[in-house]
Scaffold this motif. Structure first.
Motif, PDB file in Angstrom:
ATOM      1  N   PRO A  33     -10.509  -1.264  -4.351  1.00  0.00           N
ATOM      2  CA  PRO A  33      -9.535  -0.540  -3.523  1.00  0.00           C
ATOM      3  C   PRO A  33      -8.514   0.228  -4.343  1.00  0.00           C
ATOM      4  O   PRO A  33      -8.137  -0.220  -5.435  1.00  0.00           O
ATOM      5  CB  PRO A  33      -8.850  -1.668  -2.733  1.00  0.00           C
ATOM      6  CG  PRO A  33      -9.108  -2.907  -3.505  1.00  0.00           C
ATOM      7  CD  PRO A  33     -10.402  -2.725  -4.238  1.00  0.00           C
ATOM      8  N   GLY A  34      -8.062   1.346  -3.825  1.00  0.00           N
ATOM      9  CA  GLY A  34      -7.045   2.165  -4.503  1.00  0.00           C
ATOM     10  C   GLY A  34      -5.829   1.335  -4.933  1.00  0.00           C
ATOM     11  O   GLY A  34      -5.380   1.448  -6.075  1.00  0.00           O
ATOM     12  N   PRO A  35      -5.265   0.491  -4.046  1.00  0.00           N
ATOM     13  CA  PRO A  35      -4.089  -0.291  -4.445  1.00  0.00           C
ATOM     14  C   PRO A  35      -4.445  -1.444  -5.383  1.00  0.00           C
ATOM     15  O   PRO A  35      -3.579  -2.241  -5.750  1.00  0.00           O
ATOM     16  CB  PRO A  35      -3.546  -0.837  -3.124  1.00  0.00           C
ATOM     17  CG  PRO A  35      -4.360  -0.240  -2.050  1.00  0.00           C
ATOM     18  CD  PRO A  35      -5.606   0.305  -2.635  1.00  0.00           C
TER      19      PRO A  35
ATOM     20  N   ARG B 165       0.833  -1.212   0.000  1.00  0.00           N
ATOM     21  CA  ARG B 165       0.000   0.000   0.000  1.00  0.00           C
ATOM     22  C   ARG B 165       0.859   1.250   0.000  1.00  0.00           C
ATOM     23  O   ARG B 165       0.579   2.216  -0.688  1.00  0.00           O
ATOM     24  CB  ARG B 165      -0.883   0.009   1.243  1.00  0.00           C
ATOM     25  CG  ARG B 165      -2.115  -0.806   1.117  1.00  0.00           C
ATOM     26  CD  ARG B 165      -3.070  -0.445   2.262  1.00  0.00           C
ATOM     27  NE  ARG B 165      -4.390  -0.962   1.995  1.00  0.00           N
ATOM     28  CZ  ARG B 165      -4.733  -2.233   2.149  1.00  0.00           C
ATOM     29  NH1 ARG B 165      -3.844  -3.117   2.560  1.00  0.00           N
ATOM     30  NH2 ARG B 165      -5.960  -2.633   1.880  1.00  0.00           N
TER      31      ARG B 165
ATOM     32  N   LYS C 222      -6.546  -0.759   8.028  1.00  0.00           N
ATOM     33  CA  LYS C 222      -5.687  -0.809   6.848  1.00  0.00           C
ATOM     34  C   LYS C 222      -5.462   0.625   6.404  1.00  0.00           C
ATOM     35  O   LYS C 222      -6.387   1.414   6.438  1.00  0.00           O
ATOM     36  CB  LYS C 222      -6.387  -1.557   5.707  1.00  0.00           C
ATOM     37  CG  LYS C 222      -6.614  -3.012   5.988  1.00  0.00           C
ATOM     38  CD  LYS C 222      -7.346  -3.687   4.870  1.00  0.00           C
ATOM     39  CE  LYS C 222      -7.703  -5.093   5.263  1.00  0.00           C
ATOM     40  NZ  LYS C 222      -8.472  -5.806   4.260  1.00  0.00           N
TER      41      LYS C 222
ATOM     42  N   PHE D 143     -19.715  -1.403   4.668  1.00  0.00           N
ATOM     43  CA  PHE D 143     -18.381  -1.954   4.433  1.00  0.00           C
ATOM     44  C   PHE D 143     -17.527  -1.998   5.708  1.00  0.00           C
ATOM     45  O   PHE D 143     -16.378  -2.379   5.678  1.00  0.00           O
ATOM     46  CB  PHE D 143     -17.648  -1.199   3.305  1.00  0.00           C
ATOM     47  CG  PHE D 143     -18.339  -1.398   1.976  1.00  0.00           C
ATOM     48  CD1 PHE D 143     -18.012  -2.450   1.153  1.00  0.00           C
ATOM     49  CD2 PHE D 143     -19.378  -0.555   1.591  1.00  0.00           C
ATOM     50  CE1 PHE D 143     -18.679  -2.663  -0.043  1.00  0.00           C
ATOM     51  CE2 PHE D 143     -20.059  -0.756   0.392  1.00  0.00           C
ATOM     52  CZ  PHE D 143     -19.698  -1.816  -0.430  1.00  0.00           C
TER      53      PHE D 143
ATOM     54  N   THR E 267     -11.416  -9.277   7.170  1.00  0.00           N
ATOM     55  CA  THR E 267     -11.754  -8.044   6.453  1.00  0.00           C
ATOM     56  C   THR E 267     -12.285  -8.464   5.083  1.00  0.00           C
ATOM     57  O   THR E 267     -12.237  -9.646   4.739  1.00  0.00           O
ATOM     58  CB  THR E 267     -10.533  -7.121   6.311  1.00  0.00           C
ATOM     59  OG1 THR E 267      -9.442  -7.886   5.829  1.00  0.00           O
ATOM     60  CG2 THR E 267     -10.186  -6.481   7.631  1.00  0.00           C
TER      61      THR E 267
HETATM   62  P1  XMP Z   1     -11.651  -4.098   4.264  1.00  0.00           P
HETATM   63  O1  XMP Z   1     -10.757  -5.031   3.512  1.00  0.00           O
HETATM   64  O2  XMP Z   1     -10.899  -3.158   5.143  1.00  0.00           O
HETATM   65  O3  XMP Z   1     -12.342  -3.208   3.166  1.00  0.00           O
HETATM   66  O4  XMP Z   1     -12.755  -4.822   4.986  1.00  0.00           O
HETATM   67  C1  XMP Z   1     -13.429  -2.351   3.358  1.00  0.00           C
HETATM   68  C2  XMP Z   1     -13.714  -1.662   2.036  1.00  0.00           C
HETATM   69  O5  XMP Z   1     -12.621  -0.807   1.709  1.00  0.00           O
HETATM   70  C3  XMP Z   1     -12.007  -1.210   0.500  1.00  0.00           C
HETATM   71  N1  XMP Z   1     -10.557  -1.102   0.701  1.00  0.00           N
HETATM   72  C4  XMP Z   1      -9.817  -0.088   0.242  1.00  0.00           C
HETATM   73  N2  XMP Z   1     -10.158   1.003  -0.477  1.00  0.00           N
HETATM   74  N3  XMP Z   1      -7.922   1.682  -0.454  1.00  0.00           N
HETATM   75  C5  XMP Z   1      -9.198   1.875  -0.844  1.00  0.00           C
HETATM   76  O6  XMP Z   1      -9.463   2.868  -1.518  1.00  0.00           O
HETATM   77  C6  XMP Z   1      -7.496   0.616   0.264  1.00  0.00           C
HETATM   78  O7  XMP Z   1      -6.320   0.475   0.590  1.00  0.00           O
HETATM   79  C7  XMP Z   1      -8.513  -0.303   0.629  1.00  0.00           C
HETATM   80  N4  XMP Z   1      -8.479  -1.464   1.356  1.00  0.00           N
HETATM   81  C8  XMP Z   1      -9.767  -1.911   1.383  1.00  0.00           C
HETATM   82  C9  XMP Z   1     -12.447  -2.634   0.269  1.00  0.00           C
HETATM   83  O8  XMP Z   1     -12.434  -2.974  -1.102  1.00  0.00           O
HETATM   84  C10 XMP Z   1     -13.832  -2.625   0.869  1.00  0.00           C
HETATM   85  O9  XMP Z   1     -14.775  -2.093  -0.033  1.00  0.00           O
END
Ligand code: XMP
Length: 510
Positions: free
Chosen positions: A389-391, A296, A341, A465, A506
């Motif tokens: 997600p951005g990454p 990231r 994260k 989310f 997650t």
């Molecule tokens: P997690 O994996 O934290 O994801 O349960 C929750 C929501 O966030 C998105 N996600 C991200 N979006 N940069 C983003 O812009 C990130 O680094 C990132 N990590 C998770 C994920 O797809 C879900 O919708």
């Protein structure tokens, strides 16, 4: 303030502030949520039609909060205080709050229907109680207007000063006529007209952006996701060719995604659009990196570099458009919640490049952004894209990232998404995708031993989310996706389906 009739929801914690803001907007009154340390002067000058204080199961002996609430109650604006907010209001007016008044169930409250808050309602109302402490002494000027067997003050009011408080939660379903009570506050007490709708929000936002930006130039870091696309189109409506969108293709996009985004903008909008093909740069920097947070960080840094280089070519720029929406503010610690994260967006850019921010969607929830997008003429398939997600695929490629593994993942992911769409489940499931694990296992294809990757499939249902339930995708849909992936995608011989919810897992695997 962008609307001429706005109600402020002051966030004193708890999970319900978003829901309250939403209920207010559903009633046709624009609402914004602000933190409970917003300066009183800022609130006074914004000219809100009403203020709603939200609740939290926190203890009342927090001096700072009740003194702040005293200031709120002296603004001369109608106030509705809910749960913890009600106790703060009682305390701020010289009343008393005591512990051991726990009530955690829907309870029958006896209400005084002379109260404007309860206008049109029967004497007995089912209300959702959820509190440890209770108002034992009502402050001067107030009277109790609802009681329960356990609680001598389930609601109180000071009509003359337009101050109202309910110990229960009118915003949740378990309070049968909660919506009616909130509407009474908005229309009977605050005197709102209730003529707000998404089209007026869009129009007012466009005017507001014009005023904010004037003749200056604006940049937008476009990811192709719903939020940044809606924000870009809104700003383009306001300032036209003063806006330039930069779309960085970092090589971590889904199958055909870069081309799709470019085509969508070219076909539908007259926007300055620059696509930067930076795949090699990103992949070179990510070579051999396996740690999720490191991935990231590298992507975030490289993104800023690429973006900055492109921006410098354009010359003098003053503003940066960001598609920040309300839940992003909460997730990035706006509500003090732990950062699980480090979300990569364009953090760090504005300060580095000395840019002012333009965030036209920062008060909206996701479904409202979608409605605004439709209002602005974005195509349906764009507006209903699932979050990405951005990454990008970097966090779905467990272990080291290589072109070969990314290609496998892209192909498998496209098949799974296609099968979910074919089954008509695309709108029902909020996020669905494939992950390439770093595990290989033994299999057999046409009597030949294979030693190939395992692909995991993930599908979740969620509204915010922050929590999510794994989706019960019908087995025949999973079977079809699995059969197709193992037969069409070279290098994969095993498929697993992720049946964990969030928490403890997650949504993304990294
Ligand atoms: P997690 O994996 O934290 O994801 O349960 C929750 C929501 O966030 C998105 N996600 C991200 N979006 N940069 C983003 O812009 C990130 O680094 C990132 N990590 C998770 C994920 O797809 C879900 O919708």
């Amino acid at each position: 303030m962008i609307q001429n009739e706005t109600v402020l929801v002051l966030d004193f914690g708890g999970q319900h502030n978003q829901l309250i803001a939403r209920r207010v907007r559903e009633a046709g009154v624009y609402s914004v949520v602000l933190p409970n340390n917003t300066p009183l002067e800022e609130i006074r000058s914004a000219g809100y039609k009403g203020i709603i204080l939200t609740g939290d199961p926190q203890k009342i002996n927090d001096d700072e909060s009740w003194q702040y609430v005293r200031g709120i109650s002296e603004l001369g604006v109608p106030v509705l205080s809910i749960c913890y907010g009600a106790q703060l209001l009682a305390r701020s007016g010289g009343g008393r709050v005591e512990s051991e008044g726990q009530e955690y169930l829907p309870t029958l409250a006896s209400i005084e229907n002379g109260s404007r808050l309860f206008k049109g309602l029967d004497e007995n109302q089912q209300c959702r109680m959820s509190h440890d402490e209770y108002i034992s002494i009502i402050p001067d000027g107030f009277k109790a207007v609802a009681t329960t067997p356990n609680c001598s003050c389930a609601a109180m009011e000071d009509e003359a000063r337009l101050l109202y408080a309910v110990q229960f939660h009118p915003e949740v379903m378990h309070t049968e006529n909660g919506v009616k009570m909130l509407n009474n506050f908005l229309f009977e007490i605050c005197g709102c007209r209730g003529d707000w709708e998404m089209s007026s929000f869009v129009q007012a936002s466009v005017e507001n952006i014009c005023g904010q930006i004037g003749g200056k130039r604006v940049l937008c870091a476009l990811s192709g996701g719903v939020d940044s696309s809606v924000a870009a189109v809104m700003v383009a409506k306001a300032v036209g060719s003063q806006l330039t969108c930069i779309f960085v293709d970092h090589g971590l996009l889904r199958k055909d995604e870069g081309d799709m985004v470019e085509k969508m903008f070219a076909e539908n909008f007259d926007i300055n659009f620059i696509r930067v093909n930076a795949q090699k740069r990103f992949l070179d920097r990510l070579a051999g990196v396996t740690d999720p947070e490191r991935k990231r960080k590298i992507i975030g840094e490289e993104f800023i570099r690429v973006f900055e280089e492109e921006a410098n070519k354009l010359g003098e720029i003053d503003y940066l458009v960001q598609g920040t929406i309300y839940p992003d503010i909460i997730e990035s610690g706006g509500d003090k919640s732990a950062v699980i994260k480090s979300h990569h967006n364009v953090g760090g850019l504005p300060e580095r490049m000395n840019l002012k921010l333009c965030e036209p969607l920062r008060d909206l929830f996701k479904d409202e952004v979608r409605r605004a997008g439709l209002e602005l003429g974005l195509p349906e398939d764009m507006v209903w894209r699932q979050p990405f997600p951005g990454p990008g695929l970097a966090v779905r490629c467990i272990g080291a990232i290589t072109v070969e593994r990314l290609d496998i993942l892209r192909y498998a992911d496209a098949i799974f998404r296609e099968e979910i769409e074919n089954a008509g489940l695309g709108r029902d499931i909020n996020q669905f995708f494939a992950i390439i694990t770093d595990m290989r296992s033994v299999g057999v294809t046409e009597n030949v031993r294979t030693y190939d990757y395992t692909i995991a499939l993930r599908a979740v249902k969620t509204t915010d989310f922050m929590t999510a339930e794994w989706a019960r995708v019908p087995l025949d849909v999973l079977a079809k996706a699995s059969n197709r992936i193992v037969s069409e995608v070279k290098g994969v011989n095993r498929i697993v389906y992720d049946i964990t919810s969030k928490p403890p897992a997650t949504i993304e695997w990294e």
